[in-house]
Motif scaffolding. Structure first.
Motif, short mmCIF file in Angstrom:
data_model
loop_
_atom_site.label_atom_id
_atom_site.label_comp_id
_atom_site.label_asym_id
_atom_site.label_seq_id
_atom_site.Cartn_x
_atom_site.Cartn_y
_atom_site.Cartn_z
N ALA A 156 0.85 -1.19 0.00
CA ALA A 156 0.00 0.00 0.00
C ALA A 156 0.89 1.24 0.00
O ALA A 156 1.95 1.25 0.62
CB ALA A 156 -0.90 0.01 1.23
N SER A 157 0.44 2.28 -0.69
CA SER A 157 1.14 3.56 -0.67
C SER A 157 0.12 4.67 -0.50
O SER A 157 -0.99 4.61 -1.04
CB SER A 157 1.94 3.76 -1.96
N GLY A 158 0.49 5.67 0.30
CA GLY A 158 -0.39 6.81 0.52
C GLY A 158 0.37 8.09 0.21
O GLY A 158 1.58 8.18 0.45
N ALA A 159 -0.35 9.09 -0.31
CA ALA A 159 0.34 10.26 -0.84
C ALA A 159 -0.40 11.56 -0.57
O ALA A 159 -1.53 11.57 -0.10
CB ALA A 159 0.55 10.09 -2.34
N ASP A 160 0.27 12.65 -0.93
CA ASP A 160 -0.31 13.98 -0.82
C ASP A 160 -1.52 14.16 -1.74
O ASP A 160 -2.28 15.11 -1.57
CB ASP A 160 0.73 15.05 -1.16
N ASP A 161 -1.71 13.28 -2.71
CA ASP A 161 -2.87 13.38 -3.60
C ASP A 161 -4.15 12.86 -2.96
O ASP A 161 -5.17 12.74 -3.60
CB ASP A 161 -2.60 12.69 -4.94
N ARG A 162 -4.07 12.53 -1.64
CA ARG A 162 -5.22 12.09 -0.84
C ARG A 162 -5.69 10.69 -1.17
O ARG A 162 -6.81 10.32 -0.83
CB ARG A 162 -6.38 13.08 -0.96
N THR A 163 -4.87 9.92 -1.88
CA THR A 163 -5.27 8.56 -2.24
C THR A 163 -4.33 7.53 -1.62
O THR A 163 -3.19 7.83 -1.26
CB THR A 163 -5.27 8.34 -3.77
N VAL A 164 -4.86 6.33 -1.53
CA VAL A 164 -4.09 5.15 -1.16
C VAL A 164 -4.18 4.20 -2.34
O VAL A 164 -5.26 3.97 -2.88
CB VAL A 164 -4.67 4.48 0.11
N ARG A 165 -3.04 3.69 -2.74
CA ARG A 165 -3.02 2.73 -3.84
C ARG A 165 -2.52 1.39 -3.32
O ARG A 165 -1.63 1.35 -2.47
CB ARG A 165 -2.13 3.21 -5.00
N ILE A 166 -3.11 0.33 -3.83
CA ILE A 166 -2.71 -1.02 -3.47
C ILE A 166 -2.04 -1.63 -4.70
O ILE A 166 -2.57 -1.55 -5.81
CB ILE A 166 -3.91 -1.89 -3.04
N TRP A 167 -0.88 -2.23 -4.48
CA TRP A 167 -0.06 -2.79 -5.55
C TRP A 167 0.22 -4.27 -5.29
O TRP A 167 0.30 -4.69 -4.15
CB TRP A 167 1.29 -2.09 -5.61
N ASP A 168 0.41 -5.00 -6.36
CA ASP A 168 1.02 -6.32 -6.27
C ASP A 168 2.51 -6.09 -6.52
O ASP A 168 2.91 -5.82 -7.65
CB ASP A 168 0.44 -7.26 -7.33
N PRO A 169 3.34 -6.13 -5.47
CA PRO A 169 4.75 -5.79 -5.66
C PRO A 169 5.52 -6.81 -6.48
O PRO A 169 6.63 -6.52 -6.93
CB PRO A 169 5.29 -5.70 -4.23
N THR A 170 4.94 -7.98 -6.71
CA THR A 170 5.64 -8.97 -7.52
C THR A 170 5.45 -8.73 -9.01
O THR A 170 6.24 -9.19 -9.82
CB THR A 170 5.19 -10.40 -7.17
N THR A 171 4.38 -7.97 -9.38
CA THR A 171 4.13 -7.68 -10.79
C THR A 171 4.21 -6.19 -11.10
O THR A 171 4.35 -5.82 -12.26
CB THR A 171 2.74 -8.18 -11.22
N GLY A 172 4.08 -5.34 -10.08
CA GLY A 172 4.05 -3.91 -10.30
C GLY A 172 2.69 -3.39 -10.70
O GLY A 172 2.52 -2.20 -10.97
N GLU A 173 1.68 -4.26 -10.74
CA GLU A 173 0.33 -3.86 -11.14
C GLU A 173 -0.45 -3.36 -9.93
O GLU A 173 -0.25 -3.82 -8.81
CB GLU A 173 -0.41 -5.05 -11.76
N THR A 174 -1.38 -2.41 -10.18
CA THR A 174 -2.27 -1.97 -9.11
C THR A 174 -3.34 -3.03 -8.89
O THR A 174 -3.71 -3.77 -9.80
CB THR A 174 -2.94 -0.63 -9.44
N VAL A 175 -3.83 -3.08 -7.66
CA VAL A 175 -4.92 -3.98 -7.29
C VAL A 175 -6.13 -3.11 -7.01
O VAL A 175 -6.16 -2.38 -6.01
CB VAL A 175 -4.55 -4.82 -6.05
N GLY A 176 -7.10 -3.13 -7.88
CA GLY A 176 -8.29 -2.31 -7.70
C GLY A 176 -8.03 -0.84 -8.01
O GLY A 176 -6.96 -0.44 -8.45
#
Length: 121
Positions: free
Chosen positions: A55-75
């Motif tokens: 998971a990553s959270g940022a100043d853009d007010r969003t949280v992103r979920i990633w599959d770190p083995t593929t680099g793809e976002t999840v949802g």
């Protein structure tokens, strides 16, 4: 990326996330892009089925979920914070499912229940 490898992650002011192999000091895959502001927090968690998530959270007010083995976002990006996302941590809910708690400069703590696709509770 190889499953079962030790990984680290870092966020950057340019809105990117990097996954690292701490044994070699080398990047483990491509830059993860999608945030539009500095990334303040990263956290790893594992689903009941053994899938590693980042998971990553940022100043853009969003949280992103990633599959770190593929680099793809999840949802889709998780939205709900009204100011910068400052911290995030994974845990396990009473039903055994993976949850993610995030906090922000908006003085809110949001708890996300992660199923097949991330959803908020």
């Amino acid at each position: 990326m190889v499953r079962g490898r030790l990984l680290l992650a870092s966020g950057a002011d340019d809105g990117t996330v990097r996954v690292w192999d701490p044994e070699t000091g080398e990047a483990a895959g491509e830059l993860l892009t999608g945030h539009t502001g500095p990334v303040n927090t990263v956290a790893f968690g594992t689903t009941l089925g053994g899938q590693l998530l980042l998971a990553s959270g940022a100043d853009d007010r969003t949280v992103r979920i990633w599959d770190p083995t593929t680099g793809e976002t999840v949802g889709e990006p998780l939205t709900g914070h009204t100011d910068w996302v400052r911290a995030g941590a994974f845990g396990t809910g009473p039903d055994g499912l993976l949850i993610l708690a995030t906090s922000g400069a908006d003085r809110a703590v949001l708890v996300w229940r992660l199923l097949a696709a991330p959803q908020t509770t």
